[in-house]
Write an enzyme that holds these catalytic residues in place. Sequence first.
Site, PDB file in Angstrom:
ATOM      1  N   THR A  36       1.002  -7.250   2.511  1.00 43.96           N
ATOM      2  CA  THR A  36       1.401  -7.994   3.714  1.00 43.96           C
ATOM      3  C   THR A  36       1.261  -7.052   4.901  1.00 43.96           C
ATOM      4  OG1 THR A  36       3.726  -7.323   3.814  1.00 43.96           O
ATOM      5  CG2 THR A  36       3.203  -9.141   2.323  1.00 43.96           C
ATOM      6  N   ASP A  37       1.428  -7.576   6.092  1.00 41.77           N
ATOM      7  CA  ASP A  37       1.338  -6.722   7.280  1.00 41.77           C
ATOM      8  C   ASP A  37       2.415  -5.632   7.256  1.00 41.77           C
ATOM      9  OD1 ASP A  37      -0.822  -8.063   8.238  1.00 41.77           O
ATOM     10  OD2 ASP A  37       0.366  -9.461   9.473  1.00 41.77           O
ATOM     11  N   CYS A  38       3.594  -6.009   6.786  1.00 44.16           N
ATOM     12  CA  CYS A  38       4.691  -5.028   6.766  1.00 44.16           C
ATOM     13  C   CYS A  38       4.710  -4.182   5.505  1.00 44.16           C
ATOM     14  CB  CYS A  38       6.029  -5.725   6.986  1.00 44.16           C
ATOM     15  SG  CYS A  38       6.214  -7.243   6.046  1.00 44.16           S
ATOM     16  N   TYR A  39       4.073  -4.682   4.439  1.00 44.01           N
ATOM     17  CA  TYR A  39       4.006  -3.936   3.173  1.00 44.01           C
ATOM     18  C   TYR A  39       2.558  -3.908   2.697  1.00 44.01           C
ATOM     19  CZ  TYR A  39       9.085  -4.532   3.047  1.00 44.01           C
ATOM     20  OH  TYR A  39      10.415  -4.497   3.343  1.00 44.01           O
ATOM     21  N   PRO A  40       1.740  -3.007   3.261  1.00 47.48           N
ATOM     22  CA  PRO A  40       0.296  -3.076   3.005  1.00 47.48           C
ATOM     23  C   PRO A  40      -0.151  -2.554   1.641  1.00 47.48           C
ATOM     24  CG  PRO A  40       0.802  -1.284   4.524  1.00 47.48           C
ATOM     25  CD  PRO A  40       2.085  -2.009   4.304  1.00 47.48           C
TER      26      PRO A  40
END
Lengths: 396, 139
Positions: free
Chosen positions: A135-139
Amino acid sequence: MKTYEQINNRIESGKAVVLTADEIIDYVEKKGLATAAKEVDVVTTATFGPMCSSGCVLNFGHSKPKIRMSEAWVQDVLVYTGLAAVDVYLGATQLRHNDPANMDHPGEFRYGGAHVMEDLVAGKALQLFALSYGTDCYPLREIRTYFTINDLNQAIMLNPRNCYQNYNVAVNDSDRTIYTYMGTLEPKRKNANYCSAGQLSPLLNDPYYETIGVGTRVWIAGAHGHVYAEGTQHAGGGSRNDQGIPKGGSGTLALTADMKQMSKEFVRGTSFRGYGVSLALGVGIPIPILNEDVLKRTCISDREILAPVVDYSNEYPQNTGKVLSYVNYEQLRTGEIEVEGKKIAVGSLSSYYKALEIAHLLADEIKRGDFRLTEPIAYLKKDTKMKPLVAREKPS
Amino acid sequence: MSQTITKKLMLFFPKCECEKPIIYHLVKDHNLIVNVFRAKVTPEEEGYLALDVTGTEEDIEKGMDFVKTFNVSINTTGKGIIVDEEQCTHCGHCITHCPTGALHIADMVTREVVYSEAKCIECMGCIRVCPYNACASAF
């Protein structure tokens, strides 16, 4: 009559009189109930046996860059990731990836979630492998690393069910060997297995849940934890004998404690041939002697506790509820019972030896002033029955 | 006539000695009564043998001297079954699966499970049923 506060004050001053649930039987016989109730502050109970409904929540902390784990394995054992980014739930009965289970019957089930829990408490280095969709926050999409319990932020045991009040004695009526969570059972009732600490078992010493409830501080493998809820399948309303002792499973407890405080000898992975993996856990529970009634109930002896003998080849799996007969724990501990005229050799799954050790360890901690008692914040239900799962048609 | 005794032994045969009839000579030349519990030849052509020998102390000693001439190692301390006391929780599941009572409850108060090696016939029932993997085979 004593209060929790008075008992804790005595513990604090190092003057508390603490006996184990087997010692109290002779003590009360010698001193009489009234005198003993005045003298004794605490009776310790304990159990050590396999209980499948066990597991733990682990928090790994964040990697750089961060990952939101969507699938993860510890020691190749799948853990549940439907929680926050780096929180997982490890279940005791989960098998290791690629375990052949019962494909080559009976399977050996050498390693699973419970063994990971044992290794974790033992301080061993364990492998974490995790995947993510990113994800954007957890790449981060993938990580493989090694950790010990000291590297974790939290390792909290969460056992939805433990300390079954009483339990079945399993036999096999069929003409082939069967492999169950109650152990290996030889054909035609050649052997029987039971699984309870009997007179030492926590809820058999407090059959009406007068002191053990939600919030009760308990000793779990050396850590100080507590009862966080009634256990799953808690059914306090089952049939009882004249002394109020349930004649079957009945009450259960949901337990939690910090695994970082636990000792490895009381957290043991077990492999049941042909069945699977389970966790054997040492639990000790103190009973405050508030009054004569509470004391009287802790004096229960193996002779007074009945367990149902159940056939695990047909009646148990088919959920018929049929009980062949009742036997008491004194008979079970002789190593032989008689059912319908036939003598049956008896083995056990619960370790009385370990339970006795735990009851003494807890008694020593209380005497030293290192373990305080707590009053329940909620009491366990005494009137509930176990509901079945009904296979229904889709409601219209 | 001196008194006969029984000794439990585990023999390990290295590759070159596996095809020799050593046990036959123990019976024929050294008057020993042998009772074999378990034997195994590995794919590497090494052999393991767990057995009892009965005879006079002198005959047993001579027999063992004979065996030693073949590079065979003799283990008189432990047999083929190993019970790891660290792993055992004394639950008692093994008791009904042990036909000779080698695994038994010694003290009815503490309910400690004790292993008496002398009674073990190496059926390996305990290895199959121990949930804690406390019992193992040396071969």
